[in-house]
Write a protein that holds these residues in place. Structure first.
Motif, PDB file in Angstrom:
ATOM      1  N   GLY A   1       0.871  -1.158   0.039  1.00  0.00           N
ATOM      2  CA  GLY A   1      -0.092  -0.007  -0.020  1.00  0.00           C
ATOM      3  C   GLY A   1       0.717   1.179   0.170  1.00  0.00           C
ATOM      4  N   ARG A   2       2.130   1.188   0.169  1.00  0.00           N
ATOM      5  CA  ARG A   2       3.171   2.517   0.091  1.00  0.00           C
ATOM      6  C   ARG A   2       3.589   2.479  -1.396  1.00  0.00           C
ATOM      7  NH1 ARG A   2       5.506  -1.218   3.822  1.00  0.00           N
ATOM      8  NH2 ARG A   2       5.276  -0.598   5.913  1.00  0.00           N
ATOM      9  N   ASN A   3       3.655   3.843  -1.839  1.00  0.00           N
ATOM     10  CA  ASN A   3       4.281   4.198  -2.992  1.00  0.00           C
ATOM     11  C   ASN A   3       5.643   4.590  -2.778  1.00  0.00           C
ATOM     12  OD1 ASN A   3       2.115   3.860  -4.800  1.00  0.00           O
ATOM     13  ND2 ASN A   3       1.275   5.598  -4.375  1.00  0.00           N
ATOM     14  N   ILE A   4       6.731   3.828  -2.777  1.00  0.00           N
ATOM     15  CA  ILE A   4       8.096   4.158  -2.416  1.00  0.00           C
ATOM     16  C   ILE A   4       8.763   4.608  -3.628  1.00  0.00           C
ATOM     17  CG2 ILE A   4      10.036   3.176  -1.306  1.00  0.00           C
ATOM     18  CD1 ILE A   4       8.349   0.913  -0.001  1.00  0.00           C
ATOM     19  N   THR A   5       9.577   5.480  -3.514  1.00  0.00           N
ATOM     20  CA  THR A   5      10.361   6.112  -4.701  1.00  0.00           C
ATOM     21  C   THR A   5      11.720   6.069  -4.460  1.00  0.00           C
ATOM     22  OG1 THR A   5       8.424   7.894  -5.116  1.00  0.00           O
ATOM     23  CG2 THR A   5      10.707   8.053  -6.222  1.00  0.00           C
ATOM     24  N   PHE A   6      12.413   5.396  -5.115  1.00  0.00           N
ATOM     25  CA  PHE A   6      13.998   5.405  -5.231  1.00  0.00           C
ATOM     26  C   PHE A   6      14.595   6.606  -6.238  1.00  0.00           C
ATOM     27  CE2 PHE A   6      12.235   1.530  -3.787  1.00  0.00           C
ATOM     28  CZ  PHE A   6      12.905   1.178  -2.917  1.00  0.00           C
ATOM     29  N   ILE A   7      15.036   7.530  -5.612  1.00  0.00           N
ATOM     30  CA  ILE A   7      15.886   8.424  -6.521  1.00  0.00           C
ATOM     31  C   ILE A   7      17.338   8.432  -6.301  1.00  0.00           C
ATOM     32  CG2 ILE A   7      15.902  11.083  -6.770  1.00  0.00           C
ATOM     33  CD1 ILE A   7      12.970  11.186  -5.332  1.00  0.00           C
ATOM     34  N   LYS A   8      17.935   8.491  -7.389  1.00  0.00           N
ATOM     35  CA  LYS A   8      19.326   8.789  -7.510  1.00  0.00           C
ATOM     36  C   LYS A   8      19.859  10.142  -6.941  1.00  0.00           C
ATOM     37  CE  LYS A   8      21.999   7.955 -11.327  1.00  0.00           C
ATOM     38  NZ  LYS A   8      22.913   9.201 -11.363  1.00  0.00           N
ATOM     39  N   ILE A   9      20.763  10.255  -6.028  1.00  0.00           N
ATOM     40  CA  ILE A   9      21.157  11.612  -5.692  1.00  0.00           C
ATOM     41  C   ILE A   9      22.628  11.691  -6.026  1.00  0.00           C
ATOM     42  CG2 ILE A   9      19.154  12.098  -3.997  1.00  0.00           C
ATOM     43  CD1 ILE A   9      20.859  10.914  -1.739  1.00  0.00           C
ATOM     44  N   GLY A  10      23.457  11.923  -5.128  1.00  0.00           N
ATOM     45  CA  GLY A  10      24.940  12.070  -5.355  1.00  0.00           C
ATOM     46  C   GLY A  10      25.679  10.766  -5.754  1.00  0.00           C
ATOM     47  N   SER A  11      26.911  11.203  -6.015  1.00  0.00           N
ATOM     48  CA  SER A  11      27.882   9.975  -6.425  1.00  0.00           C
ATOM     49  C   SER A  11      29.224  10.168  -5.632  1.00  0.00           C
ATOM     50  CB  SER A  11      28.101  10.005  -7.845  1.00  0.00           C
ATOM     51  OG  SER A  11      27.068   9.847  -8.513  1.00  0.00           O
ATOM     52  N   ALA A  12      29.979   9.155  -5.584  1.00  0.00           N
ATOM     53  CA  ALA A  12      31.255   9.377  -4.993  1.00  0.00           C
ATOM     54  C   ALA A  12      32.353   8.423  -5.806  1.00  0.00           C
ATOM     55  CB  ALA A  12      31.468   8.866  -3.562  1.00  0.00           C
ATOM     56  N   GLY A  13      33.567   8.867  -5.783  1.00  0.00           N
ATOM     57  CA  GLY A  13      34.598   8.186  -6.571  1.00  0.00           C
ATOM     58  C   GLY A  13      34.987   6.710  -6.090  1.00  0.00           C
ATOM     59  N   ASN A  14      34.448   6.049  -4.871  1.00  0.00           N
ATOM     60  CA  ASN A  14      34.659   4.771  -4.550  1.00  0.00           C
ATOM     61  C   ASN A  14      33.726   4.592  -3.321  1.00  0.00           C
ATOM     62  OD1 ASN A  14      36.195   5.453  -2.086  1.00  0.00           O
ATOM     63  ND2 ASN A  14      38.087   5.386  -3.209  1.00  0.00           N
ATOM     64  N   SER A  15      33.782   3.279  -2.585  1.00  0.00           N
ATOM     65  CA  SER A  15      32.805   3.226  -1.725  1.00  0.00           C
ATOM     66  C   SER A  15      33.335   3.438  -0.320  1.00  0.00           C
ATOM     67  CB  SER A  15      32.366   1.576  -1.591  1.00  0.00           C
ATOM     68  OG  SER A  15      31.469   1.234  -2.871  1.00  0.00           O
ATOM     69  N   TYR A  16      34.559   3.871  -0.279  1.00  0.00           N
ATOM     70  CA  TYR A  16      35.256   4.068   1.114  1.00  0.00           C
ATOM     71  C   TYR A  16      34.614   5.549   1.508  1.00  0.00           C
ATOM     72  CZ  TYR A  16      38.812   0.572   0.011  1.00  0.00           C
ATOM     73  OH  TYR A  16      39.146  -0.691  -0.077  1.00  0.00           O
ATOM     74  N   GLY A  17      34.161   5.435   2.685  1.00  0.00           N
ATOM     75  CA  GLY A  17      33.871   6.779   3.318  1.00  0.00           C
ATOM     76  C   GLY A  17      32.402   6.467   3.942  1.00  0.00           C
ATOM     77  N   ILE A  18      31.811   5.674   3.358  1.00  0.00           N
ATOM     78  CA  ILE A  18      30.342   5.151   3.937  1.00  0.00           C
ATOM     79  C   ILE A  18      30.215   4.031   4.497  1.00  0.00           C
ATOM     80  CG2 ILE A  18      29.604   4.225   1.582  1.00  0.00           C
ATOM     81  CD1 ILE A  18      26.815   5.613   2.219  1.00  0.00           C
ATOM     82  N   TYR A  19      31.145   3.128   4.480  1.00  0.00           N
ATOM     83  CA  TYR A  19      31.052   1.826   5.048  1.00  0.00           C
ATOM     84  C   TYR A  19      31.403   1.635   6.371  1.00  0.00           C
ATOM     85  CZ  TYR A  19      35.914   0.505   5.402  1.00  0.00           C
ATOM     86  OH  TYR A  19      37.351   0.547   5.628  1.00  0.00           O
ATOM     87  N   GLY A  20      31.163   0.776   7.011  1.00  0.00           N
ATOM     88  CA  GLY A  20      31.722   0.539   8.610  1.00  0.00           C
ATOM     89  C   GLY A  20      30.333   0.832   9.394  1.00  0.00           C
ATOM     90  N   ASP A  21      30.808   1.663  10.683  1.00  0.00           N
ATOM     91  CA  ASP A  21      29.793   1.836  11.579  1.00  0.00           C
ATOM     92  C   ASP A  21      28.778   2.787  11.124  1.00  0.00           C
ATOM     93  OD1 ASP A  21      31.072   0.121  13.444  1.00  0.00           O
ATOM     94  OD2 ASP A  21      32.202   2.045  14.072  1.00  0.00           O
TER      95      ASP A  21
END
Length: 523
Positions: A30-50
């Motif tokens: 019953g939910r309309n869930i929208t997935f929107i592409k926002i920013g980008s980064a040069g690699n995955s380091y910086g968001i992983y971990g805790d």
């Protein structure tokens, strides 16, 4: 929620209900869930971990920001810079990759620019009572590679008018390690509704392989200057436990009035140990807006005075598998907690969520984070931290999973409505029969009513049957959520802002990545 202003002219518009390379809408329960592409980064380091403060929503101005490293060629022109993405209409339209931080200089021979930006956190400083996003301020807080604590050692912070994005006009202040202040990689950043920003970290000497806690916390309190053009922090070293204790993680959060707050440090507290409890929460409490802090409050996990629900939770077979003998005493089982987040409710009470697993009785600070031997928990107090309760939320299948050279952890988060009445817990897990690690994660969520002490029902798979199904990597959640009253049915609909990462080259953490915002997910 009412849209209070038109988005800036440079916004990336997305029409709900269409499907493009940058937008997908899915109907789920019953939910309309929208997935929107926002920013980008040069690699995955910086968001992983805790779990960290990557996503921040301010429901009083219908705005969300997401803070991340940037995309580019050389390190100086690329992902050593920091940017934010912003929406002022509850996620419908976005302005992306607004640069706010630049390294101090070229590579001094280390392989990275001087004071390269890493592990960025950010949020919104909104003047109390303001309802116009144009009067709000974005602020960031990051660590940097400035080579003053081995290769680490720096912090940086600054501000930018929230909607001034083309061009942005950010400020930048860089701090370095000196004296007894050893800066590393902080996980704790928070903003009160009164516009006060806080950060916490341990003062940790680093030799390139091993960290040593010095017995001090680095505690920063920041406010906008008189003309609102920059943020000014007062920083102090705060004596906490002892040199050599394990410092594993920290979080900080305040109640809506900005007066009652808690610092939560994950530590073994070896200088002041509690029975049958390895790494666990130790809190400091303030009731005067951070002017003074209490003595340490230890949350004992195991032992006769530990958390009864936890002590009785895991089956005998799991405890025996964790090298405990037949006929063991449940009051003599060790526990360890990790991957934590912290929130403060409407009554000024703390809630800590994270993974708790059976501890190894023979090896301090070791645990068994395996299926049947760990779970996601809500650890909370209803009397301001004097006594503690524990609710198991979910039996995790996997704790970690290697993706290239980095790991997907459960990344437990807890959010709140602006008034602190409803809480929302989330985590990342891979629940597939064919999986052998946490490398195909979904985001799971459950809500909680502080007044009634009830949960919203069964745990929900946020990304089930969506474009993020089994690939919601490094899912992150905002501290605050949006809420609106359905007057006809007398139900509060609470929309929880999530962001996750998508690999442009599947499974390759070194290649550029895109970030996706999940809008319209309500409980």
């Amino acid at each position: 929620n009412e849209v209070l202003m038109e988005p800036p002219a440079s916004s990336v518009s997305t029409v709900v209900g269409t499907e493009t390379d940058d937008s997908f809408t899915t109907t789920q329960n019953g939910r309309n869930i929208t997935f929107i592409k926002i920013g980008s980064a040069g690699n995955s380091y910086g968001i992983y971990g805790d779990p960290r403060t990557y996503v921040w929503a301010d429901p009083t101005i219908n705005s969300v920001v997401f803070t991340h490293r940037m995309l580019g060629g050389t390190e100086m022109e690329g992902n050593s810079r920091i940017a934010y993405d912003v929406t002022t209409d509850v996620g419908a339209t976005w302005t992306n990759n607004v640069q706010v931080y630049t390294p101090l200089g070229p590579d001094p021979g280390t392989g990275f620019p001087l004071a390269a930006g890493r592990y960025p956190q950010g949020g919104i400083l909104n003047p109390e009572g303001n309802t116009d996003p144009a009067n709000a301020i974005y602020t960031y807080f990051i660590c940097t590679l400035d080579n003053s604590n081995t290769n680490w050692g720096g912090y940086a912070y600054g501000v930018n008018p929230l909607t001034v994005t083309d061009p942005a006009t950010p400020t930048q202040t860089n701090l370095t390690s000196s004296g007894d202040t050893y800066r590393l990689i902080p996980d704790a950043f928070h903003i009160t509704p009164q516009g006060v920003a806080w950060y916490v970290d341990g003062s940790l000497q680093y030799d390139g392989a091993i960290t040593n806690y010095t017995g001090n916390l680095i505690l920063g309190r920041g406010e906008l200057n008189e003309d609102g053009t920059d943020i000014v922090y007062e920083e102090q070293l705060y004596s906490f436990l002892a040199d050599g204790d394990v410092f594993h993680d920290a979080k900080i959060a305040f109640s809506k009035d900005g007066q009652t707050g808690y610092i939560c440090v994950m530590t073994d507290a070896a200088s002041d140990p509690v029975p049958y409890t390895w790494i666990h929460p130790v809190l400091l409490k303030t009731t005067d807006g951070g002017d003074t802090w209490s003595d340490p409050i230890q949350v004992q996990l195991g032992g006769a005075d530990g958390l009864t629900t936890l002590i009785n939770y895991f089956p005998d077979s799991s405890i025996i598998n964790a090298t405990y003998p037949q006929g063991f005493d449940r009051n003599e089982v060790y526990y360890l907690m990790g991957s934590v987040d912290l929130v403060v409710d409407e009554n000024g009470n703390p809630y800590i969520t994270g993974i708790i697993a059976i501890g190894d009785p023979s090896t301090p600070n070791s645990w068994y984070p395996y299926e049947g031997m760990m779970a996601t928990w809500n650890i909370y107090s209803t009397d301001g931290g004097t006594t503690w309760n524990a609710d198991a939320l979910y039996d995790n299948k996997w704790y970690d999973g290697a993706i290239g050279a980095i790991f997907q952890f459960p990344r437990t988060y807890v959010s709140t409505t602006y008034d602190g009445h409803y809480l929302f817990f989330s985590w990342n897990d891979t629940d597939l029969e064919v999986a052998d690690k946490n490398d195909r994660p979904n985001i799971y969520c459950i809500g909680y009513d502080v007044e009634d002490h009830t949960y919203s029902g069964d745990v929900q798979n946020v990304t089930l049957f969506t474009q993020a199904w089994n690939r919601a990597f490094f899912g992150s959640q905002s501290y605050y959520v949006f809420s609106s009253l359905d007057e006809e049915n007398q139900v509060w609909n609470c929309e929880i802002p999530f962001v996750y990462e998508e690999f442009t080259v599947p499974g390759d953490d070194t290649q550029p990545c895109d970030f996706w915002y999940i809008g319209g997910y309500t409980l």
